[in-house]
Design a protein around this motif. Structure first.
Motif, PDB file in Angstrom:
ATOM      1  N   MET A 234       0.825  -1.201   0.000  1.00 41.14           N
ATOM      2  CA  MET A 234       0.000   0.000   0.000  1.00 41.14           C
ATOM      3  C   MET A 234       0.867   1.262   0.000  1.00 41.14           C
ATOM      4  O   MET A 234       0.602   2.217  -0.739  1.00 41.14           O
ATOM      5  N   VAL A 235       1.930   1.253   0.811  1.00 41.03           N
ATOM      6  CA  VAL A 235       2.836   2.396   0.849  1.00 41.03           C
ATOM      7  C   VAL A 235       3.521   2.570  -0.506  1.00 41.03           C
ATOM      8  O   VAL A 235       3.672   3.698  -0.999  1.00 41.03           O
ATOM      9  N   SER A 236       3.925   1.464  -1.118  1.00 43.89           N
ATOM     10  CA  SER A 236       4.582   1.535  -2.431  1.00 43.89           C
ATOM     11  C   SER A 236       3.666   2.167  -3.465  1.00 43.89           C
ATOM     12  O   SER A 236       4.098   2.995  -4.283  1.00 43.89           O
ATOM     13  N   LYS A 237       2.401   1.789  -3.445  1.00 44.62           N
ATOM     14  CA  LYS A 237       1.438   2.347  -4.400  1.00 44.62           C
ATOM     15  C   LYS A 237       1.285   3.848  -4.214  1.00 44.62           C
ATOM     16  O   LYS A 237       1.266   4.612  -5.184  1.00 44.62           O
ATOM     17  N   LYS A 238       1.181   4.280  -2.965  1.00 39.67           N
ATOM     18  CA  LYS A 238       1.016   5.708  -2.701  1.00 39.67           C
ATOM     19  C   LYS A 238       2.274   6.491  -3.102  1.00 39.67           C
ATOM     20  O   LYS A 238       2.183   7.598  -3.657  1.00 39.67           O
ATOM     21  N   VAL A 239       3.439   5.933  -2.815  1.00 39.57           N
ATOM     22  CA  VAL A 239       4.685   6.605  -3.195  1.00 39.57           C
ATOM     23  C   VAL A 239       4.804   6.684  -4.709  1.00 39.57           C
ATOM     24  O   VAL A 239       5.192   7.724  -5.273  1.00 39.57           O
ATOM     25  N   LEU A 240       4.459   5.603  -5.404  1.00 34.99           N
ATOM     26  CA  LEU A 240       4.521   5.612  -6.865  1.00 34.99           C
ATOM     27  C   LEU A 240       3.527   6.598  -7.462  1.00 34.99           C
ATOM     28  O   LEU A 240       3.838   7.291  -8.448  1.00 34.99           O
ATOM     29  N   ASP A 241       2.339   6.673  -6.877  1.00 38.41           N
ATOM     30  CA  ASP A 241       1.354   7.658  -7.355  1.00 38.41           C
ATOM     31  C   ASP A 241       1.899   9.069  -7.234  1.00 38.41           C
ATOM     32  O   ASP A 241       1.728   9.904  -8.143  1.00 38.41           O
ATOM     33  N   GLY A 242       2.555   9.350  -6.104  1.00 41.98           N
ATOM     34  CA  GLY A 242       3.150  10.670  -5.933  1.00 41.98           C
ATOM     35  C   GLY A 242       4.280  10.933  -6.918  1.00 41.98           C
ATOM     36  O   GLY A 242       4.406  12.042  -7.449  1.00 41.98           O
ATOM     37  N   GLU A 243       5.108   9.900  -7.183  1.00 39.09           N
ATOM     38  CA  GLU A 243       6.200  10.065  -8.134  1.00 39.09           C
ATOM     39  C   GLU A 243       5.664  10.300  -9.546  1.00 39.09           C
ATOM     40  O   GLU A 243       6.175  11.160 -10.283  1.00 39.09           O
ATOM     41  N   PHE A 244       4.643   9.550  -9.941  1.00 39.05           N
ATOM     42  CA  PHE A 244       4.065   9.722 -11.272  1.00 39.05           C
ATOM     43  C   PHE A 244       3.432  11.102 -11.431  1.00 39.05           C
ATOM     44  O   PHE A 244       3.517  11.726 -12.486  1.00 39.05           O
ATOM     45  N   GLU A 245       2.805  11.578 -10.373  1.00 41.42           N
ATOM     46  CA  GLU A 245       2.202  12.915 -10.429  1.00 41.42           C
ATOM     47  C   GLU A 245       3.277  13.984 -10.576  1.00 41.42           C
ATOM     48  O   GLU A 245       3.115  14.950 -11.337  1.00 41.42           O
ATOM     49  N   LEU A 246       4.389  13.806  -9.857  1.00 40.37           N
ATOM     50  CA  LEU A 246       5.491  14.767  -9.955  1.00 40.37           C
ATOM     51  C   LEU A 246       6.098  14.749 -11.364  1.00 40.37           C
ATOM     52  O   LEU A 246       6.397  15.797 -11.947  1.00 40.37           O
ATOM     53  N   ILE A 247       6.278  13.535 -11.901  1.00 39.59           N
ATOM     54  CA  ILE A 247       6.808  13.418 -13.265  1.00 39.59           C
ATOM     55  C   ILE A 247       5.873  14.076 -14.263  1.00 39.59           C
ATOM     56  O   ILE A 247       6.298  14.769 -15.194  1.00 39.59           O
ATOM     57  N   SER A 248       4.592  13.862 -14.048  1.00 38.41           N
ATOM     58  CA  SER A 248       3.607  14.447 -14.954  1.00 38.41           C
ATOM     59  C   SER A 248       3.664  15.968 -14.928  1.00 38.41           C
ATOM     60  O   SER A 248       3.599  16.625 -15.972  1.00 38.41           O
ATOM     61  N   ARG A 249       3.815  16.527 -13.732  1.00 39.41           N
ATOM     62  CA  ARG A 249       3.877  17.985 -13.623  1.00 39.41           C
ATOM     63  C   ARG A 249       5.143  18.532 -14.264  1.00 39.41           C
ATOM     64  O   ARG A 249       5.119  19.540 -14.954  1.00 39.41           O
ATOM     65  N   ASN A 250       6.279  17.867 -14.039  1.00 40.40           N
ATOM     66  CA  ASN A 250       7.556  18.387 -14.533  1.00 40.40           C
ATOM     67  C   ASN A 250       7.736  18.203 -16.035  1.00 40.40           C
ATOM     68  O   ASN A 250       8.237  19.096 -16.725  1.00 40.40           O
ATOM     69  N   LEU A 251       7.339  17.045 -16.545  1.00 34.92           N
ATOM     70  CA  LEU A 251       7.581  16.759 -17.954  1.00 34.92           C
ATOM     71  C   LEU A 251       6.474  17.260 -18.865  1.00 34.92           C
ATOM     72  O   LEU A 251       6.730  17.708 -19.987  1.00 34.92           O
ATOM     73  N   LEU A 252       5.242  17.187 -18.408  1.00 34.41           N
ATOM     74  CA  LEU A 252       4.122  17.545 -19.267  1.00 34.41           C
ATOM     75  C   LEU A 252       3.703  19.004 -19.134  1.00 34.41           C
ATOM     76  O   LEU A 252       2.879  19.476 -19.912  1.00 34.41           O
ATOM     77  N   ALA A 253       4.248  19.714 -18.148  1.00 34.43           N
ATOM     78  CA  ALA A 253       3.851  21.113 -17.956  1.00 34.43           C
ATOM     79  C   ALA A 253       4.119  21.970 -19.195  1.00 34.43           C
ATOM     80  O   ALA A 253       3.236  22.732 -19.626  1.00 34.43           O
ATOM     81  N   PRO A 254       5.322  21.879 -19.827  1.00 36.86           N
ATOM     82  CA  PRO A 254       5.531  22.692 -21.043  1.00 36.86           C
ATOM     83  C   PRO A 254       4.553  22.339 -22.161  1.00 36.86           C
ATOM     84  O   PRO A 254       4.057  23.234 -22.863  1.00 36.86           O
ATOM     85  N   TYR A 255       4.284  21.066 -22.336  1.00 34.28           N
ATOM     86  CA  TYR A 255       3.352  20.653 -23.390  1.00 34.28           C
ATOM     87  C   TYR A 255       1.934  21.140 -23.086  1.00 34.28           C
ATOM     88  O   TYR A 255       1.196  21.561 -23.985  1.00 34.28           O
ATOM     89  N   LYS A 256       1.578  21.098 -21.817  1.00 32.99           N
ATOM     90  CA  LYS A 256       0.259  21.600 -21.436  1.00 32.99           C
ATOM     91  C   LYS A 256       0.161  23.098 -21.687  1.00 32.99           C
ATOM     92  O   LYS A 256      -0.880  23.592 -22.131  1.00 32.99           O
ATOM     93  N   GLN A 257       1.252  23.838 -21.414  1.00 32.28           N
ATOM     94  CA  GLN A 257       1.253  25.277 -21.644  1.00 32.28           C
ATOM     95  C   GLN A 257       1.121  25.581 -23.129  1.00 32.28           C
ATOM     96  O   GLN A 257       0.350  26.461 -23.540  1.00 32.28           O
ATOM     97  N   ASN A 258       1.884  24.850 -23.972  1.00 31.49           N
ATOM     98  CA  ASN A 258       1.784  25.043 -25.417  1.00 31.49           C
ATOM     99  C   ASN A 258       0.395  24.703 -25.932  1.00 31.49           C
ATOM    100  O   ASN A 258      -0.152  25.393 -26.807  1.00 31.49           O
ATOM    101  N   LEU A 259      -0.176  23.625 -25.376  1.00 27.04           N
ATOM    102  CA  LEU A 259      -1.514  23.232 -25.793  1.00 27.04           C
ATOM    103  C   LEU A 259      -2.539  24.298 -25.421  1.00 27.04           C
ATOM    104  O   LEU A 259      -3.450  24.617 -26.201  1.00 27.04           O
TER     105      LEU A 259
END
Length: 296
Positions: A234-259
């Motif tokens: 359960m802890v692993s799932k929550k940590v991974l969810d947080g990591e994926f959300e952080l990756i999404s914000r950092n990597l997809l933010a420029p693409y979201k801004q352009n979009l």
């Protein structure tokens, strides 16, 4: 030569069948011995893996490496209760390491019964704080429901004085000090690994001894492993969810801004086209009105 009598042939057949049974029994015993050794070895490896995972040394399921602080930061209320119960269980099992292999299984069966009763029926706060709980050699028939199936050999039974259950193997404390969940898990895994090593040395026991070892192993899996694995997963799932959300914000933010900029640009162009179309329609309507006025 005289033919063998039916009685003699039956006797010879019985002897051959008997020897075959003995050999078959020996073969089955060897197979059971080998299987038991495989189970014990596998369980020791699992205990070592759980210990290292709670120390932050390995990746859980080869996916995520958790720190002790991360493991202890979720479901804190349940972790506190489990830490106290497993702390007492680790103390109790540790005391059995000095026992001989001949009586170790009987002590483990007794400890299983007492621990199940303690966790389900007793109130830990009613016990003395860090004092050995009184014990007695008196034996009374237990009038409470037995938890789980009784092993054939050795037989475990709760001991009572009046209506009071007396623990012979379980160290019953009222634990008031704060406990670190990961430290409790680490120590418990180490103690259990030592117990399994003693059981491996004793694995050449009788068939009933094999059943008792299997029962203890099943108890460890259901009472301990299942809860430990459930929590760390359960802890692993929550940590991974947080990591994926952080990756999404950092990597997809420029693409979201352009979009977003593209959508705003398209919307402006659409509005301008609508205005131009409306202006053309207005001009056309004004031209028709002028023509009508001239005709009149």
């Amino acid at each position: 030569s005289r033919p063998h009598s039916p009685r003699r042939r039956f006797t010879e057949f019985s002897h051959r069948a008997g020897h075959g049974d003995i050999q078959s029994s020996g073969s089955c015993s060897a197979m059971s011995e080998q299987k038991l050794e495989q189970i014990i070895t596998k369980r020791k490896n699992s205990l070592d893996y759980l210990r290292r995972a709670h120390e932050g040394e390995v990746h859980w399921m080869n996916i995520v490496k958790l720190t002790p602080d991360q493991i202890c930061s979720y479901d804190i209320k349940n972790l506190e209760a489990r830490s106290k119960q497993w702390f007492l269980l680790g103390l109790s099992i540790g005391r059995l390491l000095v026992q001989s292999n001949e009586i170790l299984l009987q002590s483990l069966m007794q400890l299983m019964e007492e621990y199940d009763y303690f966790t389900y029926y007793e109130k830990p706060e009613s016990f003395p704080t860090f004092k050995w709980y009184p014990r007695t050699d008196a034996s009374f028939e237990d009038d409470l429901p037995t938890l789980g199936k009784k092993p054939s050999v050795p037989r475990a039974q709760l001991q009572k004085v009046g209506r009071k259950v007396i623990f012979q193997q379980l160290v019953a404390y009222s634990v008031d000090i704060p406990l670190n969940y990961c430290e409790v898990i680490r120590t418990l895994c180490e103690v259990l690994s030592l117990i399994y090593s003693k059981l491996l040395a004793r694995s050449a026991a009788s068939r009933s001894g094999h059943k008792a070892i299997t029962k203890f192993d099943t108890w460890v899996k259901t009472r301990l492993f299942a809860k430990i694995v459930e929590h760390i997963s359960m802890v692993s799932k929550k940590v991974l969810d947080g990591e994926f959300e952080l990756i999404s914000r950092n990597l997809l933010a420029p693409y979201k801004q352009n979009l977003k900029e593209m959508e705003e640009k398209l919307e402006k162009e659409k509005i301008e086209k609508m205005r131009e179309k409306q202006a053309q329609e207005d001009n056309k309507l004004n031209g028709e009105k002028v023509e009508r006025s001239q005709v009149v």
